[in-house]
Design an enzyme around this catalytic site. Structure first.
Site, PDB file in Angstrom:
ATOM      1  N   VAL A 195      44.674 -92.030 -10.658  1.00  0.00           N
ATOM      2  CA  VAL A 195      46.119 -92.279 -10.271  1.00  0.00           C
ATOM      3  C   VAL A 195      46.604 -91.404  -9.207  1.00  0.00           C
ATOM      4  CG1 VAL A 195      46.655 -93.495 -12.492  1.00  0.00           C
ATOM      5  CG2 VAL A 195      47.265 -90.959 -12.239  1.00  0.00           C
ATOM      6  N   ASN A 239      50.843 -94.214 -17.710  1.00  0.00           N
ATOM      7  CA  ASN A 239      50.786 -93.370 -18.963  1.00  0.00           C
ATOM      8  C   ASN A 239      49.682 -92.054 -18.755  1.00  0.00           C
ATOM      9  OD1 ASN A 239      50.212 -92.932 -22.138  1.00  0.00           O
ATOM     10  ND2 ASN A 239      48.271 -93.350 -21.427  1.00  0.00           N
ATOM     11  N   TYR A 292      55.213 -79.500 -15.798  1.00  0.00           N
ATOM     12  CA  TYR A 292      55.306 -80.871 -16.610  1.00  0.00           C
ATOM     13  C   TYR A 292      56.725 -81.380 -16.612  1.00  0.00           C
ATOM     14  CZ  TYR A 292      53.817 -83.632 -20.463  1.00  0.00           C
ATOM     15  OH  TYR A 292      53.703 -84.856 -21.446  1.00  0.00           O
TER      16      TYR A 292
HETATM   17  P1  NAI Z   1      45.452 -88.175 -23.726  1.00  0.00           P
HETATM   18  O1  NAI Z   1      44.985 -86.989 -22.807  1.00  0.00           O
HETATM   19  O2  NAI Z   1      45.139 -88.682 -25.098  1.00  0.00           O
HETATM   20  O3  NAI Z   1      45.289 -89.516 -22.804  1.00  0.00           O
HETATM   21  C1  NAI Z   1      45.807 -89.367 -21.466  1.00  0.00           C
HETATM   22  C2  NAI Z   1      44.614 -89.948 -20.733  1.00  0.00           C
HETATM   23  O4  NAI Z   1      44.854 -89.860 -19.220  1.00  0.00           O
HETATM   24  C3  NAI Z   1      43.376 -89.175 -20.904  1.00  0.00           C
HETATM   25  O5  NAI Z   1      42.402 -90.417 -21.383  1.00  0.00           O
HETATM   26  C4  NAI Z   1      42.650 -88.809 -19.406  1.00  0.00           C
HETATM   27  O6  NAI Z   1      41.370 -88.939 -19.209  1.00  0.00           O
HETATM   28  C5  NAI Z   1      43.604 -89.826 -18.509  1.00  0.00           C
HETATM   29  N1  NAI Z   1      44.046 -89.379 -17.208  1.00  0.00           N
HETATM   30  C6  NAI Z   1      44.319 -88.080 -16.820  1.00  0.00           C
HETATM   31  N2  NAI Z   1      44.327 -87.993 -15.522  1.00  0.00           N
HETATM   32  C7  NAI Z   1      44.090 -89.126 -15.070  1.00  0.00           C
HETATM   33  C8  NAI Z   1      43.981 -89.639 -13.795  1.00  0.00           C
HETATM   34  N3  NAI Z   1      44.236 -88.799 -12.758  1.00  0.00           N
HETATM   35  N4  NAI Z   1      43.697 -90.858 -13.543  1.00  0.00           N
HETATM   36  C9  NAI Z   1      43.550 -91.880 -14.600  1.00  0.00           C
HETATM   37  N5  NAI Z   1      43.497 -91.127 -16.022  1.00  0.00           N
HETATM   38  C10 NAI Z   1      43.675 -89.973 -16.114  1.00  0.00           C
HETATM   39  O7  NAI Z   1      47.153 -87.974 -24.043  1.00  0.00           O
HETATM   40  P2  NAI Z   1      48.120 -88.760 -24.563  1.00  0.00           P
HETATM   41  O8  NAI Z   1      49.049 -87.893 -25.381  1.00  0.00           O
HETATM   42  O9  NAI Z   1      47.800 -90.008 -24.855  1.00  0.00           O
HETATM   43  O10 NAI Z   1      49.039 -88.729 -23.281  1.00  0.00           O
HETATM   44  C11 NAI Z   1      49.659 -90.052 -22.732  1.00  0.00           C
HETATM   45  C12 NAI Z   1      50.971 -89.805 -21.847  1.00  0.00           C
HETATM   46  O11 NAI Z   1      51.931 -89.537 -22.687  1.00  0.00           O
HETATM   47  C13 NAI Z   1      50.898 -88.807 -20.552  1.00  0.00           C
HETATM   48  O12 NAI Z   1      51.355 -89.165 -19.619  1.00  0.00           O
HETATM   49  C14 NAI Z   1      51.571 -87.516 -21.526  1.00  0.00           C
HETATM   50  O13 NAI Z   1      52.297 -86.654 -20.859  1.00  0.00           O
HETATM   51  C15 NAI Z   1      52.627 -88.190 -22.344  1.00  0.00           C
HETATM   52  N6  NAI Z   1      53.154 -87.546 -23.370  1.00  0.00           N
HETATM   53  C16 NAI Z   1      52.410 -87.319 -24.846  1.00  0.00           C
HETATM   54  C17 NAI Z   1      52.897 -86.873 -25.571  1.00  0.00           C
HETATM   55  C18 NAI Z   1      52.403 -86.581 -27.049  1.00  0.00           C
HETATM   56  O14 NAI Z   1      53.028 -86.360 -27.886  1.00  0.00           O
HETATM   57  N7  NAI Z   1      51.199 -87.167 -27.007  1.00  0.00           N
HETATM   58  C19 NAI Z   1      54.309 -86.263 -25.570  1.00  0.00           C
HETATM   59  C20 NAI Z   1      55.002 -86.661 -24.448  1.00  0.00           C
HETATM   60  C21 NAI Z   1      54.474 -87.316 -23.408  1.00  0.00           C
END
Ligand code: NAI
Length: 709
Positions: free
Chosen positions: A364, A390, A455
């Protein structure tokens, strides 16, 4: 007076209607159900006769009649088609919204057709049914429009496969009208005679309900929820107490044709009937994840190879969406090569559960990547309806150690990433007039978190992105909202305590995100926290502030210090929909208050006020060739008699009675004021008897056009 062709495309609604099991039973009794079909009449294990749907959006139909400017004395309900998407629950609220889609001209003596289409949602969120209404306007033909399509069905040249005879009670309309259609024609013998009938006639929609029961009884008995379509053309009127026979030809599994005839004289009461229904297997599949559905919708979920994104993709697919599972499969900090396997694995899981999904491995973080993700959705599934931005990485450092590459990497994935994917998707959504976009923020951005300046800035940047995108999407039915999730994933495994990590599964966040992606989601531009089943809204509030000086002389810093209590106060703080609105209080602070505007709607308006204002409200440009005298006889303490003469583009209002008025309008004082200030709909006032019209009914419709109060 002609049809108002400008009403084509006019939005009608939302019209809401609350109902309980008692409304269902009342309707069922009104359309002839009884002990033989106790499932429609007994609150235990109650089933809904699907035709209840149309009876309950009667108000919408009335609005269509009024908006089209059709001659009310010539309107008949011509055709009705209903497509069912989900079974109708036994209580709740219907919300119906739609548009007038077309007006067709059958010829000067043959009348016109006004067609409207509406969607009805249930208060639990699911789309229930699509209704296509055709009003036959007998007196409005000859305006030079297209004759319109004629979809006719050919009944087979054989005896019907099933016949159901029923005899509505001689006072059936008295019971049926309690479901909402209280037109005098079905109750008042004098009115019926004046309309050319011997006595009150059956409601067309009551015979519709009889026919609906008949087809269910013979084609899928006891399972009305299997009905997917019910279309009829209303043909001839019938009196209560006269037997009717519904003839049914089963054409194939899931489709039959039917008609209802007057058993005594063979007159067609309902013609061109089509009924369609789903198989038991399809119903079971739908039953597993009823409620909010995404059938035929296409979703892109970025970063869907793991964590929250994976859950969103799985849940959307379970509810019928076709999903592009995007993930480059990189490390937690975004470094390294990436891998196809996370996205592939999620696609395999979705397919194993019978869903449809496609893997995409683009990043992305670049505009090319964003375009490629959207292109893959369009190529595989033909459209894009939802985007959940996401994808995410982390590069936590305190500001002193925050090198530009750590700052940029976070901006590229979170903030620019959302722009890179959303922009091409938005362009596609705009073409379709539909879209739902979800952005992912974080508590770190909304409230601050040590060591996350990069962030936090990106996550708060997304809120600014949303605040403007919501305005740009509004008129295209594109809604954009933001979620700040809390969930145990790779990103939080070393942040959250282990026991909390276990409890905070991504499944708890998904319901809110799915709701924000749903068709009926009314929210645009909101931020929600979500985690562990706790949801709340985050909003920016602006305090009332303090005025220092007169707006001409610049105040001193000392004056600011002295006024700090007022400046920082959030008492009576307000939320503003956009920047212009937020400037309002500042401009207002220095301009004289417009007292009349602040006085609110014309709550204290009297009948006398209305007639005094009428000459100013007269639209002379719309009165060319109009020569009428309206007599208003308003009853009640505030009432009286006035008459309005419109001739040669002028208007005169006088108290008293005119010698020979063209049209006389009789109403109670309260109702009249409500009608004028828009709290009472003219059509429902007319059908409920609150508005009585004598003389030339057609001319009464000129009033709305000639006066703009
Ligand atoms: P996660 O690490 O499990 O999933 C994130 C996914 O995004 C990974 O599979 C990764 O490979 C993919 N990704 C990273 N860079 C990418 C790119 N350039 N293009 C395509 N895919 C890419 O993390 P999670 O927790 O599921 O995070 C999802 C979203 O939620 C993120 O935006 C994170 O910042 C946000 N978030 C999560 C929180 C939490 O408590 N887990 C808290 C606040 C926000």
């Amino acid at each position: 007076m002609a049809l108002n062709l400008d009403a084509i495309g006019k939005k009608i609604g939302p019209v809401t209607k609350d109902y309980t099991w008692k409304d269902l039973v009342l309707y069922a009794l009104g359309v002839g159900a009884g002990f033989d079909e106790l499932e429609y009449c007994y609150e235990h294990q109650l089933k809904v006769i699907p035709s209840f749907s149309i009876a309950s959006v009667f108000e919408f139909l009335a609005e269509v009649g009024m908006s089209s400017n059709a001659d009310l004395s010539g309107i008949l309900h011509g055709e009705q088609d209903i497509i069912f998407h989900s079974p109708i629950p036994i209580e709740g609220t219907f919300t119906t919204e739609g548009v007038i889609t077309n007006m067709y001209d059958k010829g000067p003596d043959k009348g016109a057709l006004v067609v409207a289409e509406a969607e009805t949602f249930h208060s639990m969120g699911q789309k229930l049914f699509t209704s296509i209404f055709t009003l036959f306007c007998r007196k409005d033909g000859g305006f030079g429009g297209e004759p319109g399509p004629t979809e006719t069905v050919e009944f087979p040249d054989r005896a019907p496969d099933f016949e159901e005879q029923s005899t509505p009670a001689s006072d059936q309309p008295l019971l049926y009208r309690l479901s909402g259609d209280i037109l005098q024609l079905h109750v008042d013998p004098d009115f019926a005679k004046a309309s050319g009938f011997e006595k009150p006639i059956m409601h067309g929609l009551c015979t519709h309900g009889f026919a609906c029961r008949a087809v269910i009884k013979h084609l899928f008995p006891g399972e009305p929820e299997r009905m997917t379509r019910f279309r009829v053309r209303f043909s001839r009127t019938i009196y209560p107490g006269v037997p009717m026979t519904t003839q049914i030809w089963k054409m194939e599994e899931g489709r039959a044709l039917f008609r209802t005839i007057n058993t005594e004289n063979g007159d067609l009461v309902i013609d061109q009937g089509i009924v369609e229904w789903m198989s038991k297997e399809a119903m079971e599949r739908r039953g597993k994840s009823g409620g909010i559905r995404f059938d035929d919708r296409v979703a892109i979920v970025t970063g869907a190879g793991a964590g929250l994104g994976r859950t969103y993709a799985m849940e959307l697919a379970k509810r019928g969406a076709k999903v592009v599972v995007n993930d480059l499969g990189g490390a937690r900090d975004g470094a390294g090569e990436g891998s196809k396997s996370p996205a592939d694995q999620v696609v395999d899981e979705i397919k194993a559960e019978g869903g449809e999904a496609l893997a995409n491995y683009d990043s992305v973080a670049t505009p090319e990547g964003g375009r490629a993700i959207v292109d893959s959705a369009v190529k595989a599934f033909g459209r894009v309806d939802m985007v959940i931005n996401n994808a995410g990485i982390l590069r936590d450092k305190t500001i002193a150690k925050m090198e530009p590459e750590n700052w940029d990497a976070i901006m590229d994935v979170h903030l620019k990433g959302a722009y890179n994917v959303t922009r091409p998707a938005f362009i596609k959504m705009r073409e379709n007039g539909y879209g739902r976009i979800v952005l992912t923020s974080s508590a770190a951005g909304l409230y601050g978190n040590f060591g996350q300046t990069n962030y936090s800035a990106a996550k708060m940047g997304l809120v600014g992105f949303m605040n403007t995108l919501k305005l740009e999407g509004e008129k295209h039915n594109i809604r954009v909202n933001t979620v700040a999730p809390v969930a145990g994933t790779r990103l939080t495994e070393d942040v959250l305590p282990p026991d909390l990590f276990e409890k905070l599964t991504p499944e708890f966040v998904a319901p809110l995100v799915l709701y924000l992606c749903s068709e009926q989601c009314p929210v645009n531009g909101a931020i929600y926290n979500a985690g562990m089943g706790y949801f709340n809204r985050v909003a920016f509030l602006t305090g009332p502030g303090a005025v220092i000086g007169d707006g001409k002389e610049v105040p001193t810093p000392e004056a600011v210090a002295a006024n700090m209590d007022g400046i920082k106060s959030l008492e009576d703080a307000e939320e503003f929909p956009n920047a212009t609105a937020a400037f309002g209080p500042m401009l207002d602070a220095f301009s004289p208050k417009k007292k009349e505007e602040n006085a609110g709607p014309s709550a204290k308006l009297t009948v006398k006020d209305i007639f005094e204002r009428l000459p100013n409200a007269f639209q002379a440009d719309k009165a060319a060739g109009v020569d009428v005298v309206f007599q208003f006889d308003i009853s009640g303490g505030d009432g009286g008699s006035w008459y309005v003469t419109v001739k040669d583009g002028t208007c005169e209002v006088a108290e008293g009675s005119a010698g020979s008025p063209t049209t006389t309008i009789k109403m109670a004082d309260d109702d009249f004021v409500k009608l004028i200030i828009g709290e009472l709909n003219a059509m429902s006032a007319f059908t409920s008897g609150k508005l009585k019209v004598e003389g030339d009914l057609m001319k009464s419709q000129l009033i709305e056009k000639l006066f703009s109060l």
